[in-house]
Motif scaffolding. Structure first.
Motif, PDB file in Angstrom:
ATOM      1  N   GLY A 445      19.806 -33.312 -16.292  1.00  0.00           N
ATOM      2  CA  GLY A 445      19.404 -31.951 -15.951  1.00  0.00           C
ATOM      3  C   GLY A 445      20.377 -30.891 -16.424  1.00  0.00           C
ATOM      4  N   VAL A 446      21.358 -31.280 -17.229  1.00  0.00           N
ATOM      5  CA  VAL A 446      22.362 -30.353 -17.747  1.00  0.00           C
ATOM      6  C   VAL A 446      22.351 -30.424 -19.270  1.00  0.00           C
ATOM      7  CG1 VAL A 446      24.809 -29.731 -17.791  1.00  0.00           C
ATOM      8  CG2 VAL A 446      23.781 -30.620 -15.682  1.00  0.00           C
ATOM      9  N   ASP A 447      22.284 -29.281 -19.915  1.00  0.00           N
ATOM     10  CA  ASP A 447      22.301 -29.242 -21.377  1.00  0.00           C
ATOM     11  C   ASP A 447      23.683 -29.662 -21.884  1.00  0.00           C
ATOM     12  OD1 ASP A 447      22.731 -28.030 -24.098  1.00  0.00           O
ATOM     13  OD2 ASP A 447      20.651 -27.410 -23.792  1.00  0.00           O
ATOM     14  N   PRO A 448      23.763 -30.713 -22.716  1.00  0.00           N
ATOM     15  CA  PRO A 448      25.076 -31.208 -23.148  1.00  0.00           C
ATOM     16  C   PRO A 448      25.854 -30.217 -24.011  1.00  0.00           C
ATOM     17  CG  PRO A 448      23.306 -32.276 -24.366  1.00  0.00           C
ATOM     18  CD  PRO A 448      22.650 -31.491 -23.276  1.00  0.00           C
ATOM     19  N   GLU A 449      25.165 -29.291 -24.662  1.00  0.00           N
ATOM     20  CA  GLU A 449      25.848 -28.328 -25.514  1.00  0.00           C
ATOM     21  C   GLU A 449      26.179 -27.036 -24.768  1.00  0.00           C
ATOM     22  OE1 GLU A 449      23.498 -27.678 -28.974  1.00  0.00           O
ATOM     23  OE2 GLU A 449      23.466 -29.789 -29.558  1.00  0.00           O
ATOM     24  N   LEU A 450      25.190 -26.522 -24.033  1.00  0.00           N
ATOM     25  CA  LEU A 450      25.393 -25.257 -23.338  1.00  0.00           C
ATOM     26  C   LEU A 450      26.117 -25.434 -22.007  1.00  0.00           C
ATOM     27  CD1 LEU A 450      21.887 -23.639 -23.974  1.00  0.00           C
ATOM     28  CD2 LEU A 450      24.025 -23.128 -25.160  1.00  0.00           C
ATOM     29  N   GLY A 451      26.050 -26.632 -21.430  1.00  0.00           N
ATOM     30  CA  GLY A 451      26.710 -26.883 -20.164  1.00  0.00           C
ATOM     31  C   GLY A 451      26.041 -26.242 -18.968  1.00  0.00           C
ATOM     32  N   CYS A 452      24.762 -25.866 -19.103  1.00  0.00           N
ATOM     33  CA  CYS A 452      24.024 -25.249 -18.003  1.00  0.00           C
ATOM     34  C   CYS A 452      22.913 -26.178 -17.543  1.00  0.00           C
ATOM     35  CB  CYS A 452      23.443 -23.914 -18.441  1.00  0.00           C
ATOM     36  SG  CYS A 452      22.239 -24.046 -19.788  1.00  0.00           S
ATOM     37  N   PHE A 453      22.432 -25.955 -16.327  1.00  0.00           N
ATOM     38  CA  PHE A 453      21.248 -26.682 -15.862  1.00  0.00           C
ATOM     39  C   PHE A 453      20.048 -26.234 -16.691  1.00  0.00           C
ATOM     40  CE2 PHE A 453      23.940 -26.776 -12.016  1.00  0.00           C
ATOM     41  CZ  PHE A 453      23.948 -28.148 -11.791  1.00  0.00           C
ATOM     42  N   VAL A 454      19.068 -27.127 -16.840  1.00  0.00           N
ATOM     43  CA  VAL A 454      17.905 -26.831 -17.671  1.00  0.00           C
ATOM     44  C   VAL A 454      16.626 -26.890 -16.842  1.00  0.00           C
ATOM     45  CG1 VAL A 454      18.964 -27.609 -19.822  1.00  0.00           C
ATOM     46  CG2 VAL A 454      17.725 -29.258 -18.376  1.00  0.00           C
ATOM     47  N   GLN A 455      15.579 -26.303 -17.390  1.00  0.00           N
ATOM     48  CA  GLN A 455      14.300 -26.246 -16.690  1.00  0.00           C
ATOM     49  C   GLN A 455      13.767 -27.634 -16.368  1.00  0.00           C
ATOM     50  OE1 GLN A 455      10.775 -24.996 -18.967  1.00  0.00           O
ATOM     51  NE2 GLN A 455      10.251 -23.608 -17.282  1.00  0.00           N
TER      52      GLN A 455
END
Length: 597
Positions: A445-455
């Motif tokens: 549930g976390v974007d590996p590049e952006l480091g944010c939670f994803v939809q």
């Protein structure tokens, strides 16, 4: 043509509600419940679909309106060339009958009012049989259509082509009462209403309820009005809380995103319950818990995301051809197809709210904890199933991060109930599943590049529902992943200063068209800003949001910034409950009620 959505005020008897425009038109009224067919349906068409107008004959008359403090008694003050008069409108809170009262009060000079009654039952599909039944001294109009009937007392209406008109003139100190009463057509009409007594009782009831509100933070006036809206949308008999008073008001003007919100969503109701509990209303929690036990009684695997006001399950969606839609935004829908969806977050919302009630002092009954335990078992059983998510997408089910977190929250509340409150349950197993689910969310549930939670898993998009994660204790508001999530939202989801739910252009929801900023999301952002130390940003956004309320403090679902108008169903429970939460956050009360330890 109906008025702008923001021009409507709500009257409520805690069973149903009428929408009254600034022009003095009742354009929406369903009797005897919010989800009943409309008697006045001009909101979704024009005057030919049902309307009750009452305004001065002077075309240049001007008006101002307000609620009597802490009530839903609406006072509209009209100024004309000949004088000043007021219209006092309300729905009495009565145990056995349903009425709408419109009292004309003379203030100064002489003011003539025109009233026009267009009765169109069953979503404008049925014209009634109308007859005069009163006396010259007490005139009355009796209208029957199949199983329903109304009687309108107070003036001798003159009929012309299915329209009934009358004129009322008041001098200083005069009062003239027009009362519409609903009843079943096979029964005798209810006796004439004692309006003086009804006003006194109704005022006393609302103000008595409001006197119990506990709020020690900013924006008290808006918080109190929002709590009153939540109470107005709560059925006083069953305890069911509808999401909004209307159906099919468009999210996109002229578009097809038009839904029926006159039902009880478990999620919205649970969120409502939490804010009521946190402001001193534990009795409402008990009432709603009994509604919940009745509604989902039986096999936990058959739980629905929404029910009728009394717990009805058959809410099949269908389209009406008798109503063209608000400013021709069609189709008009009754029922809601989302009833058949699987939304993985719902049980988590219910368990979080019931924990809040438990911590506030509501004792578990013989069936309440066994029900919660069964719901936790349902979460475990459905753990590997993708869902339609909080926004009820009509595209392919996904592994929505918000839904997975709320499933984590359901398990977490189950563990806490056993460990901290001594209730029976397999806490060890629930803990094992909960912790495994957290590891999954943290990985997928976390974007590996952006480091944010994803939809949802596999996506690079963010979604406003991710703002709920710190609210339920999954992470802190200042967790680096949340801060990066907010930064990404500010980059991709802010439109004209307010937050969208998600980017519709990705096609995730399977629907054509676009929508406007969803007000609850921006209130969530206020809460997030406050929780992560961005206090000035929180206050500034809160001020801009509160400026969107209409003249009597009501909010719809969305806001069209470019046109400066409300959009979507109104008044909307989710908008008002998130307003309350945002105000609480600005006062330092961060997180769900049960986590304020």
């Amino acid at each position: 043509m109906p008025s702008p959505i923001e021009d409507y005020a709500l009257l409520s008897d805690c069973r149903t509600g009428a929408l009254v425009s600034r022009e003095g038109d009742i354009d929406w009224l369903c009797l005897p419940r919010f989800d009943s067919p409309s008697l006045f349906g001009a909101l979704l068409g024009d005057e030919t679909h049902g309307r009750w107008s009452l305004r001065p004959s002077d075309p240049d008359a001007t008006s101002q309106r307000r609620y009597i403090p802490d009530t839903f008694i609406l006072v509209t003050r009209w100024e004309t060339a000949g004088g000043i008069a007021e219209v006092h409108e309300f729905m009495p809170l009565h145990q056995t009958r349903t009425d709408v009262v419109r009292r004309v009060v003379g203030v100064s000079g002489s003011v003539e009012f025109d009233t026009e009654l267009r009765l169109h039952f069953d979503y404008a599909r049925t014209l009634p049989w109308v007859r005069q039944v009163g006396t010259p001294e007490v005139p009355a109009l009796h209208a029957t259509a199949g199983p329903e009937a109304v009687i309108v007392r107070g003036e001798a209406f003159v009929a012309e082509d299915h329209v009934h008109r009358a004129t009322v003139t008041v001098q200083p100190g005069d009062t003239h009462d027009l009362v519409l009463s609903w009843f079943r057509s096979h029964e005798r009409p209810p006796h004439p209403l004692d309006v003086e007594d009804a006003i006194a009782r109704t005022r006393s009831w609302w103000q008595g309820w409001a006197s119990g509100i506990e709020h020690d933070g900013p924006h008290r006036e808006e918080v109190v009005r929002s709590l009153l809206v939540l109470r107005a949308l709560t059925n006083k008999d069953t305890g069911g809380i509808v999401a909004a008073a209307t159906t099919s008001l468009p999210e996109e003007f002229g578009g097809s995103r038009n839904w029926d919100y006159r039902f009880v969503w478990l999620r919205d109701t649970a969120l409502t319950l939490e804010v009521l509990i946190s402001h001193g209303f534990l009795a409402e929690a008990h009432h709603w818990r009994r509604w919940l036990l009745r509604a989902i009684a039986g096999e936990p695997g058959e739980v629905q995301i929404m029910y009728g006001i009394a717990g009805e399950r058959d809410l099949a969606e269908r389209e009406l051809t008798s109503l063209p839609g608000y400013q021709n935004a069609g189709p008009v829908r009754i029922g809601n197809g989302a009833v058949d969806q699987y939304q993985g977050d719902v049980i988590g919302e219910v368990l979080v709210a019931l924990e809040a009630a438990r911590m506030a002092g509501l004792e578990e009954g013989d069936f309440s904890w066994p029900l919660q335990r069964a719901l936790i078992g349902n979460v475990v059983d459905e753990l590997d199933r993708p869902d339609n998510g909080i926004w009820e997408i009509r595209g392919e089910p996904q592994w929505f991060t918000h839904s997975r977190v709320m499933m984590w929250a359901a398990l977490d509340r189950g563990v806490r109930a056993v460990r901290e409150h001594g209730l029976p349950g397999d806490a060890a197993h629930w803990e094992e599943v909960r912790d495994a689910l957290r590891r999954e969310i943290d990985e997928r549930g976390v974007d590996p590049e952006l480091g944010c939670f994803v939809q949802h898993y596999g996506s690079h998009e963010v979604d406003a529902s991710l703002l709920v994660l710190p609210q339920v204790g999954y992470c802190a508001a200042d967790d680096p992943r949340m801060l990066r999530t907010v930064a990404q939202m500010e980059k991709t989801l802010i439109r004209d200063g307010f937050l969208l739910r998600y980017r519709t252009e990705t096609g995730i929801d399977g629907l054509p068209g676009d929508e406007h900023p969803f007000l609850a999301c921006s209130f969530w952002l206020v809460e997030q800003y406050a929780g992560s130390g961005r206090t000035e940003d929180a206050r500034e956004l809160m001020s801009r949001l509160l400026a969107l309320t209409n003249d009597v403090g009501l909010l719809s679902e969305e806001y069209d910034v470019a046109a400066g108008r409300h959009a979507g169903n109104s008044p909307q429970a989710l908008s008002h409950l998130t307003l309350i939460r945002a105000a609480d956050a600005l006062a330092g009360h961060i997180g769900r009620a049960a986590d304020r330890r």
